[in-house]
Motif scaffolding. Structure first.
Motif, PDB file in Angstrom:
ATOM      1  N   UNK A  79       0.836  -1.204   0.000  1.00 57.45           N
ATOM      2  CA  UNK A  79       0.000   0.000   0.000  1.00 57.45           C
ATOM      3  C   UNK A  79       0.869   1.251   0.000  1.00 57.45           C
ATOM      4  N   UNK A  80       0.357   2.317  -0.614  1.00 59.18           N
ATOM      5  CA  UNK A  80       1.060   3.596  -0.683  1.00 59.18           C
ATOM      6  C   UNK A  80       0.148   4.686  -0.113  1.00 59.18           C
ATOM      7  N   UNK A  81       0.714   5.781   0.408  1.00 58.34           N
ATOM      8  CA  UNK A  81      -0.107   6.842   1.010  1.00 58.34           C
ATOM      9  C   UNK A  81      -1.207   7.354   0.091  1.00 58.34           C
ATOM     10  N   UNK A  82      -0.900   7.474  -1.204  1.00 59.96           N
ATOM     11  CA  UNK A  82      -1.883   8.001  -2.144  1.00 59.96           C
ATOM     12  C   UNK A  82      -3.104   7.123  -2.321  1.00 59.96           C
ATOM     13  N   UNK A  83      -3.000   5.844  -1.913  1.00 60.87           N
ATOM     14  CA  UNK A  83      -4.149   4.937  -2.026  1.00 60.87           C
ATOM     15  C   UNK A  83      -5.305   5.380  -1.135  1.00 60.87           C
ATOM     16  N   UNK A  84      -4.981   6.109  -0.067  1.00 59.37           N
ATOM     17  CA  UNK A  84      -5.987   6.450   0.939  1.00 59.37           C
ATOM     18  C   UNK A  84      -6.410   7.920   0.883  1.00 59.37           C
ATOM     19  N   UNK A  85      -6.109   8.585  -0.233  1.00 58.70           N
ATOM     20  CA  UNK A  85      -6.379  10.020  -0.337  1.00 58.70           C
ATOM     21  C   UNK A  85      -7.845  10.362  -0.103  1.00 58.70           C
ATOM     22  N   UNK A  86      -8.746   9.492  -0.535  1.00 60.27           N
ATOM     23  CA  UNK A  86     -10.177   9.766  -0.389  1.00 60.27           C
ATOM     24  C   UNK A  86     -10.833   8.884   0.670  1.00 60.27           C
ATOM     25  N   UNK A  87     -10.024   8.239   1.502  1.00 59.52           N
ATOM     26  CA  UNK A  87     -10.554   7.341   2.531  1.00 59.52           C
ATOM     27  C   UNK A  87     -10.324   7.970   3.906  1.00 59.52           C
ATOM     28  N   UNK A  88     -11.303   8.677   4.409  1.00 60.02           N
ATOM     29  CA  UNK A  88     -11.165   9.315   5.717  1.00 60.02           C
ATOM     30  C   UNK A  88     -12.381   8.998   6.582  1.00 60.02           C
ATOM     31  N   UNK A  89     -12.186   8.373   7.747  1.00 56.90           N
ATOM     32  CA  UNK A  89     -10.914   7.824   8.213  1.00 56.90           C
ATOM     33  C   UNK A  89     -10.576   6.536   7.469  1.00 56.90           C
ATOM     34  N   UNK A  90      -9.307   6.212   7.446  1.00 52.90           N
ATOM     35  CA  UNK A  90      -8.868   5.000   6.772  1.00 52.90           C
ATOM     36  C   UNK A  90      -9.317   3.765   7.558  1.00 52.90           C
ATOM     37  N   UNK A 172     -22.999  -2.307  -0.004  1.00 58.41           N
ATOM     38  CA  UNK A 172     -21.798  -2.958   0.517  1.00 58.41           C
ATOM     39  C   UNK A 172     -21.005  -3.615  -0.604  1.00 58.41           C
ATOM     40  N   UNK A 173     -21.692  -4.297  -1.507  1.00 64.04           N
ATOM     41  CA  UNK A 173     -21.002  -4.951  -2.624  1.00 64.04           C
ATOM     42  C   UNK A 173     -20.382  -3.903  -3.548  1.00 64.04           C
ATOM     43  N   UNK A 174     -21.080  -2.791  -3.763  1.00 62.46           N
ATOM     44  CA  UNK A 174     -20.515  -1.716  -4.587  1.00 62.46           C
ATOM     45  C   UNK A 174     -19.219  -1.199  -3.970  1.00 62.46           C
ATOM     46  N   UNK A 175     -19.198  -1.085  -2.642  1.00 62.72           N
ATOM     47  CA  UNK A 175     -17.984  -0.629  -1.962  1.00 62.72           C
ATOM     48  C   UNK A 175     -16.864  -1.657  -2.092  1.00 62.72           C
ATOM     49  N   UNK A 176     -17.181  -2.932  -1.873  1.00 63.66           N
ATOM     50  CA  UNK A 176     -16.163  -3.981  -1.969  1.00 63.66           C
ATOM     51  C   UNK A 176     -15.564  -4.032  -3.376  1.00 63.66           C
ATOM     52  N   UNK A 177     -16.408  -3.872  -4.385  1.00 56.40           N
ATOM     53  CA  UNK A 177     -15.916  -3.920  -5.760  1.00 56.40           C
ATOM     54  C   UNK A 177     -15.102  -2.678  -6.119  1.00 56.40           C
ATOM     55  N   UNK A 178     -15.224  -1.622  -5.316  1.00 57.41           N
ATOM     56  CA  UNK A 178     -14.437  -0.407  -5.574  1.00 57.41           C
ATOM     57  C   UNK A 178     -13.017  -0.528  -5.033  1.00 57.41           C
ATOM     58  N   UNK A 179     -12.781  -1.546  -4.214  1.00 54.02           N
ATOM     59  CA  UNK A 179     -11.459  -1.709  -3.599  1.00 54.02           C
ATOM     60  C   UNK A 179     -10.513  -2.373  -4.596  1.00 54.02           C
ATOM     61  N   UNK A 180      -9.875  -1.529  -5.397  1.00 55.37           N
ATOM     62  CA  UNK A 180      -8.956  -2.011  -6.430  1.00 55.37           C
ATOM     63  C   UNK A 180      -7.665  -1.204  -6.378  1.00 55.37           C
ATOM     64  N   UNK A 181      -6.562  -1.894  -6.324  1.00 56.84           N
ATOM     65  CA  UNK A 181      -5.282  -1.198  -6.377  1.00 56.84           C
ATOM     66  C   UNK A 181      -5.014  -0.716  -7.795  1.00 56.84           C
ATOM     67  N   UNK A 182      -4.430   0.451  -7.904  1.00 52.52           N
ATOM     68  CA  UNK A 182      -4.025   0.961  -9.206  1.00 52.52           C
ATOM     69  C   UNK A 182      -2.521   0.783  -9.357  1.00 52.52           C
TER      70      UNK A 182
END
Length: 330
Positions: A79-90, A172-182
């Motif tokens: 994981x990199x810091x930029x992965x969590x830019x829009x995840x608050x709180x992580x 919930x499924x929409x959120x899980x499917x959004x969890x993709x590393x770039x």
């Protein structure tokens, strides 16, 4: 009294300085971290699903942080810091009773799989200890217009009626499917898209039933083939190769898998598949492509494991065969 006030004031001042130094200033600095390449904010539905994820305590058993350790390779790149830019709180989590979910949207991109797994985890992961979330679903006699029934395997389905997801399940499924590393330059996506275990399976000794050879003196590594299949494929196709009826196609006796010509088999693993009909049964679930995640040798090992297991007896393929299909983009 003056001394007490001085001591108290000094203590408060020291405390404020400590808080500023180890919490506030670093937090402000981290808040300026730009998002990673192609990292996007959650949609309204995905954000709602994130709330459902948190409310149901998913973070107590699942992490969302891939450490730069060999045992974490199966979950994706570090994981990199930029992965969590829009995840608050992580939602980093603190314990892996279940697998890391950082890249679950890529490793398990089928909403059908996600729904079945939520309804009853044992339906797709027999060894799972995860509790079911049946309260996120409704059992109806007639599926309402615009809704789609979840193809829960008969052994896990209700005796009467059909299963449909509630609005919370969809979110919930929409959120899980959004969890993709770039992809990040310098990192690279490592081999293995993430399985249902916290580490790659231990190597299994080769046996006559899982050994195969190909021309040119190439012999595939049966232990690696089994380990790679378990980490990347078994959640949907199952360890038995029989898939999940109505949801995920079988590999056992599959014409493409047991064919003398391996082109279609190789292409499917490289490029993925969607909307296939096998044995007269239509499967609408999505199989992810593995071209960017696995090397030619790794794909050859997986394919050879599938072509020599569960009664399949097709000829083995070589990394060169995989490279040839990859080069053609077939």
């Amino acid at each position: 009294m003056n001394k007490l006030l001085q001591i108290a004031g000094g203590a408060v001042l020291i405390y404020i300085c400590i808080v500023l130094g180890i919490a506030v200033i670093p937090a402000i600095d981290l808040s300026k971290t730009p998002p990673g390449p192609d990292v996007k904010p959650l949609t309204a539905l995905q954000a709602e699903g994130r709330d459902v994820y948190a409310a149901n305590g998913c973070g107590y058993c699942h992490t969302q942080q891939v450490r730069p350790l060999p045992e974490d390779k199966v979950f994706g790149r570090p994981s990199a810091p930029g992965d969590f830019a829009y995840q608050t709180p992580e939602l980093l989590g603190s314990e892996r009773t279940g697998p890391d979910l950082t890249n679950v949207g890529s490793s398990k991109p089928s909403d059908v799989w996600q729904y079945i797994h939520l309804f009853d985890p044992r339906a797709v992961v027999p060894e799972s200890i995860m509790p079911n979330f049946k309260f996120l679903f409704r059992v109806v006699t007639t599926v309402p217009p615009g809704e789609t029934a979840v193809p829960v395997p008969a052994a896990f389905a209700p005796k009467e009626g059909q299963v449909v997801p509630t609005a919370q399940a969809k979110a919930l499924v929409a959120y899980l499917l959004s969890l993709k590393q770039t992809s990040i330059p310098g990192y690279g996506m490592n081999g293995g898209m993430g399985g249902m275990t916290s580490a790659a399976p231990a190597a299994m000794p080769a046996s006559p039933s899982t050994s195969a050879s190909a021309s040119g003196g190439y012999n595939y590594d049966a232990a690696k083939g089994r380990a790679l299949f378990t980490a990347n494929c078994s959640a949907c196709h199952q360890a038995t190769g029989e898939g999940v009826p109505g949801a995920f196609p079988p590999l056992k006796g599959n014409a493409a898998v047991d064919s003398a010509d391996p082109t279609l088999h190789i292409h499917t693993v490289l490029q993925g598949a969607h909307g296939v009909t096998i044995g007269g049964v239509a499967y609408s679930s999505v199989m992810p492509p593995f071209a960017a995640q696995l090397s030619d040798a790794e794909i050859a090992n997986i394919i050879n494991y599938e072509r020599s297991s569960w009664g399949n007896h097709a000829r083995a393929v070589t990394p060169s065969d995989v490279a040839a299909v990859r080069a053609k983009g077939q």
